[in-house]
Design a protein around this motif. Structure first.
Motif, PDB file in Angstrom:
ATOM      1  N   GLY A 167       8.286  -3.636   3.276  1.00  0.00           N
ATOM      2  CA  GLY A 167       6.938  -3.644   2.993  1.00  0.00           C
ATOM      3  C   GLY A 167       6.085  -4.631   3.627  1.00  0.00           C
ATOM      4  N   ILE A 168       6.837  -5.885   4.411  1.00  0.00           N
ATOM      5  CA  ILE A 168       6.502  -7.070   4.988  1.00  0.00           C
ATOM      6  C   ILE A 168       6.026  -6.381   6.173  1.00  0.00           C
ATOM      7  CG2 ILE A 168       6.498  -9.531   5.548  1.00  0.00           C
ATOM      8  CD1 ILE A 168       9.100  -9.677   3.859  1.00  0.00           C
ATOM      9  N   PRO A 169       4.694  -6.840   6.471  1.00  0.00           N
ATOM     10  CA  PRO A 169       3.991  -6.210   7.789  1.00  0.00           C
ATOM     11  C   PRO A 169       4.661  -7.269   9.031  1.00  0.00           C
ATOM     12  CG  PRO A 169       2.337  -6.594   6.344  1.00  0.00           C
ATOM     13  CD  PRO A 169       3.501  -7.293   6.061  1.00  0.00           C
ATOM     14  N   PHE A 328       5.849 -15.121   5.756  1.00  0.00           N
ATOM     15  CA  PHE A 328       5.662 -13.623   4.921  1.00  0.00           C
ATOM     16  C   PHE A 328       7.004 -13.405   3.884  1.00  0.00           C
ATOM     17  CE2 PHE A 328       4.523 -14.342   9.578  1.00  0.00           C
ATOM     18  CZ  PHE A 328       3.129 -13.988   9.245  1.00  0.00           C
ATOM     19  N   TYR A 329       6.309 -12.721   2.972  1.00  0.00           N
ATOM     20  CA  TYR A 329       7.441 -12.734   1.716  1.00  0.00           C
ATOM     21  C   TYR A 329       6.994 -11.270   1.296  1.00  0.00           C
ATOM     22  CZ  TYR A 329       8.894 -13.000  -3.146  1.00  0.00           C
ATOM     23  OH  TYR A 329       9.317 -12.923  -4.401  1.00  0.00           O
ATOM     24  N   GLY A 330       8.007 -10.493   0.809  1.00  0.00           N
ATOM     25  CA  GLY A 330       7.751  -9.066  -0.165  1.00  0.00           C
ATOM     26  C   GLY A 330       9.023  -8.256  -0.136  1.00  0.00           C
ATOM     27  N   PRO A 331       8.793  -7.136  -0.609  1.00  0.00           N
ATOM     28  CA  PRO A 331       9.944  -6.394  -0.713  1.00  0.00           C
ATOM     29  C   PRO A 331      10.638  -5.551   0.580  1.00  0.00           C
ATOM     30  CG  PRO A 331       7.891  -5.297  -1.288  1.00  0.00           C
ATOM     31  CD  PRO A 331       7.523  -6.557  -1.061  1.00  0.00           C
ATOM     32  N   MET A 336       8.578   3.024  -1.942  1.00  0.00           N
ATOM     33  CA  MET A 336       7.131   2.937  -1.880  1.00  0.00           C
ATOM     34  C   MET A 336       6.636   1.923  -0.776  1.00  0.00           C
ATOM     35  SD  MET A 336       6.229   5.752  -2.912  1.00  0.00           S
ATOM     36  CE  MET A 336       4.495   5.691  -2.436  1.00  0.00           C
ATOM     37  N   PRO A 337       7.456   0.446  -0.944  1.00  0.00           N
ATOM     38  CA  PRO A 337       7.225  -0.609   0.108  1.00  0.00           C
ATOM     39  C   PRO A 337       7.432   0.039   1.647  1.00  0.00           C
ATOM     40  CG  PRO A 337       8.459  -1.279  -1.780  1.00  0.00           C
ATOM     41  CD  PRO A 337       8.328   0.023  -1.924  1.00  0.00           C
ATOM     42  N   ALA A 339       7.283   3.299   2.465  1.00  0.00           N
ATOM     43  CA  ALA A 339       6.143   4.157   2.692  1.00  0.00           C
ATOM     44  C   ALA A 339       4.836   3.556   2.966  1.00  0.00           C
ATOM     45  CB  ALA A 339       6.401   5.166   1.393  1.00  0.00           C
ATOM     46  N   SER A 340       4.613   2.298   2.355  1.00  0.00           N
ATOM     47  CA  SER A 340       3.467   1.717   2.690  1.00  0.00           C
ATOM     48  C   SER A 340       3.568   1.087   4.290  1.00  0.00           C
ATOM     49  CB  SER A 340       3.397   0.299   1.775  1.00  0.00           C
ATOM     50  OG  SER A 340       2.504  -0.603   2.180  1.00  0.00           O
TER      51      SER A 340
END
Lengths: 463, 463
Positions: A167-169, A328-331, A336-337, A339-340
């Motif tokens: 999910g991290i762009p 940058f931090y995230g799942p 869903m991440p 899929a996002s």
């Protein structure tokens, strides 16, 4: 300010009102341009993508200025139960030709894993004029050159935000948002499975063997976790990022890598004692000699942003010569991440942004590499060493001599009393800056000592 | 892997080789398409942008697929010394008409601050067919509606990555990378001056009055820091982000805001004692009643990612319904971080990405707001209260009664012995969840008590 809730339905001028009720999708009340989309593979990520397209057509329409209309979904086995209910407007098929032969489908989310038939399907889709969005990092790491070149020849695009860090762009940020910079360093926690296991080892004082089954039960590790825990998955992602950020042409198998599957709980404890946490770091550092690339369990100073990335989360720290340091931090995984990221790519592709970006990406082209990998043995840094030695007088001196012979100076030594009844002791040494090669050679010499009772553990240290 | 450094020059097929030597800029050896650019304002940021364009034409060309050619720079005073040496190829002028009348200049970095003449210049530039890149957050927060509508009417674009959070690409991430999500929450540390001062107060135990001059000396605070430290600057940025992330139409002056300029060092100490750090948080939370917006000094649990954002850094934590929680961290101000964002926007604009993105941004359009602000008094959360009361029997009971009357239950109380010779004591109370309105009312009641010896301090708590 008085409250006036306005969620659920979205009014886009007089153009369109889309419902956002689950399973009552895709009913534009008024006309708006459509981009027809297909999904190949309705596994975990595919189902998540279908759900976003079907249940939240309003927001994709708002961001794309057009409707992303899910026209077809291709699965291997039509009989298999799946967690995503498709409305009648979507054709469910097990025949990929149904997508290939449909000229109205412009964009395809190619979400099947593995190398084949994924590769052949990608090529066929490109050749039939589709733009592709994919999450298949292994495929890109292996056949990226062929696929990107073919897409370029055909005037098509491949978007792959979901292939690295979920999910991290990070793909968009590195290839687009930081484009004014020469990126000089990129350190990432890119494998959520490893990070979950490491976090648990720190928190619960449990061994790798104890934590792994829990990670599997919670869905953070596969039944066969080999690629995740041996550093291969992180190396594949690092190869993709190194292409993007540095123009490096490196196959992931050529990236030196160590996993966490042989990590001893004792080292977790010693690291903590000295104020560090162990993280599986994927490192790309630009130095005079070229690009240093490796994936290694690393002692990261507690309290620093990367050290505090816990559980299955991912993070990427990027240094640019203009921007300085950003993170940058995230799942890094999950339905869903991921899929996002796929749906953001679908929107970008439908809007036309991907086409523009893809043209300027030099990824896997046959043009000359902008930077070559440097010799790993020359990579400089501090190291954590744990020798296992007999508890005799003179042993510490023999060990430090082995380090001295490689010009390695010692920052600190940690030697506890041996446990009652044991006659071997762990000797934990933090070095000052040296090279990877010198540290490796010193460890070999220590292992040859008569007093040595097991291989010396060696890890990078980042302060 | 053998080293083979390849930096400095960039080979882009046979198309172009640009040198990267400082002050020997813009000499394409072979032909490549040019986009002519002008900079209005050669202050700190403008000089940084000029430097990136002039000294690093290779990387902008690589990412844009074309040369970003700095054609003209407009300054107010030609005689003023500046820290950026321009080559002869750049026309330096004090006449804005030289840019407006030049049809070959397609993109303009408008980098003068304040409202006027910045607004008038922006309108003239748009009307003469230029696409605009700007870092002027105050201008957008005040006249955004007019400027964006005018740009839309004229088929032009405005890019503004640099207007919020400096080098962190938060605009692109919110408006593009997370477009598959309904964003549900956005918490940001958006003012570097305030964060620097707060970090110093925590680290050095120094008061606001002691730290401010140091912040000014180090360039982290302006000579007149009012807008930074009273929460106005953060509210302007929050208004821009709330537009983007939630489609909210709110003027920054309507966002409830408290700054750090009245923060007492005592509260920093008590926060630490209870395991918190004080941060100036800009909050946008989507709740049933609408969008909660405010800027407030907030107790953030130590060890949580936002609490650990130190010095002049910024960070934005975003929750999306698909992606979950992501966080972006980096320098929120400064010459080169801001220039990094401006040049990324220039590249996006030259490539054509900005045009596509701008069309789908609903920013400041006259369309109906997707979400309205909720009543601040109804915003729910935990609060830190510090009453200053006489040290008499029964006072604690009177204070807790005032809380009870507002249905506020108490999570913890901290009461130290009074200092020798003092007869007032601080009574520090952490509440359970309640509403902002109830907490405010209870504080008013406490202040009316006979035993009260000063206004009760009230801050949000985030765990």
């Amino acid at each position: 300010m008085v409250g006036s809730p306005l969620l659920g339905k979205v009014h886009r001028g007089a153009a369109v009102v889309l419902t956002t009720q689950p399973h009552r999708p895709q009913i534009p009340r008024l006309t708006m341009e459509k981009t027809k989309v297909a999904i190949i593979g309705l596994g975990t990520v595919g189902s998540g993508v279908a759900r976003l397209l079907l249940d939240h057509g309003d927001r994709t329409a708002r961001h794309a200025g057009r409707i992303l209309w899910l026209e077809k979904a291709v699965v291997r086995d039509l009989a298999k139960p799946r967690d995503c209910e498709l409305p009648e407007s979507v054709t469910l098929t097990d025949d990929i030709e149904a997508v290939i032969a449909d000229p109205e489908i412009k964009v395809v989310a190619q979400l099947i894993g593995g190398l084949e038939p994924a590769r052949t399907i990608m090529l066929k889709l490109l050749e039939s004029g589709k733009d592709i969005v994919t999450a298949n990092k292994a495929l890109l790491a292996e056949h990226g050159a062929e696929l990107f070149d073919r897409a370029r020849e055909l005037g098509r695009s491949i978007a792959f935000e979901a292939s690295v860090a979920g999910g991290i762009p990070i793909i968009a940020n590195v290839s687009q948002c930081l484009s004014a910079n020469q990126i000089t360093s990129l350190h990432g926690i890119l494998n959520g499975t490893s990070n979950f296991i490491l976090s648990k080892m720190h928190e619960d004082g449990a061994s790798y063997e104890e934590v792994l089954p829990e990670a599997q039960r919670l869905g953070y590790a596969e039944a066969d976790p080999a690629m995740d825990v041996d550093g291969s998955d992180a190396a594949q992602k690092l190869a993709i990022l190194a292409h993007l950020a540095f123009g490096a042409r490196v196959h992931w198998k050529d990236i030196p890598r160590t996993g966490i599957d042989t990590l001893d709980l004792a080292d977790v404890r010693y690291a903590e004692e000295m104020g560090y946490k162990i993280k599986l770091l994927a490192v790309a550092d630009l130095v005079d000699a070229g690009l240093e690339l490796h994936v290694s369990p690393t002692l990261v100073r507690a309290g620093s942003p990367l050290a505090e990335v816990g559980g299955p989360m991912n993070a990427v720290r990027v240094d640019g010569d203009a921007v300085g340091r950003v993170m940058f931090y995230g799942p890094g995984a999950g339905q869903m991440p991921t899929a996002s990221a796929v749906v953001a790519d679908l929107i970008d592709t439908a809007v036309g942004r991907t086409e523009l970006t893809f043209k300027t990406l030099e990824l896997w082209s046959d043009r000359q590499a902008r930077v070559a990998s440097s010799d790993y043995a020359n990579a400089r840094g501090r190291f954590y060493l744990r020798a296992t030695v007999e508890d005799h007088p003179g042993v510490l001196s023999q060990v430090t001599s082995a380090l001295g012979a490689e010009d390695i100076s010692i920052a600190s030594v940690l030697q506890h009393e041996p446990l009652p009844g044991e006659d071997v002791i762990p000797l934990v040494i933090m070095t000052h800056e040296t090279t990877e090669g010198a540290a490796a050679k010193a460890c070999e010499e220590i292992n040859k000592l008569k007093a040595s009772q097991g291989p010396t553990v060696r890890m990078w240290v980042r302060d």
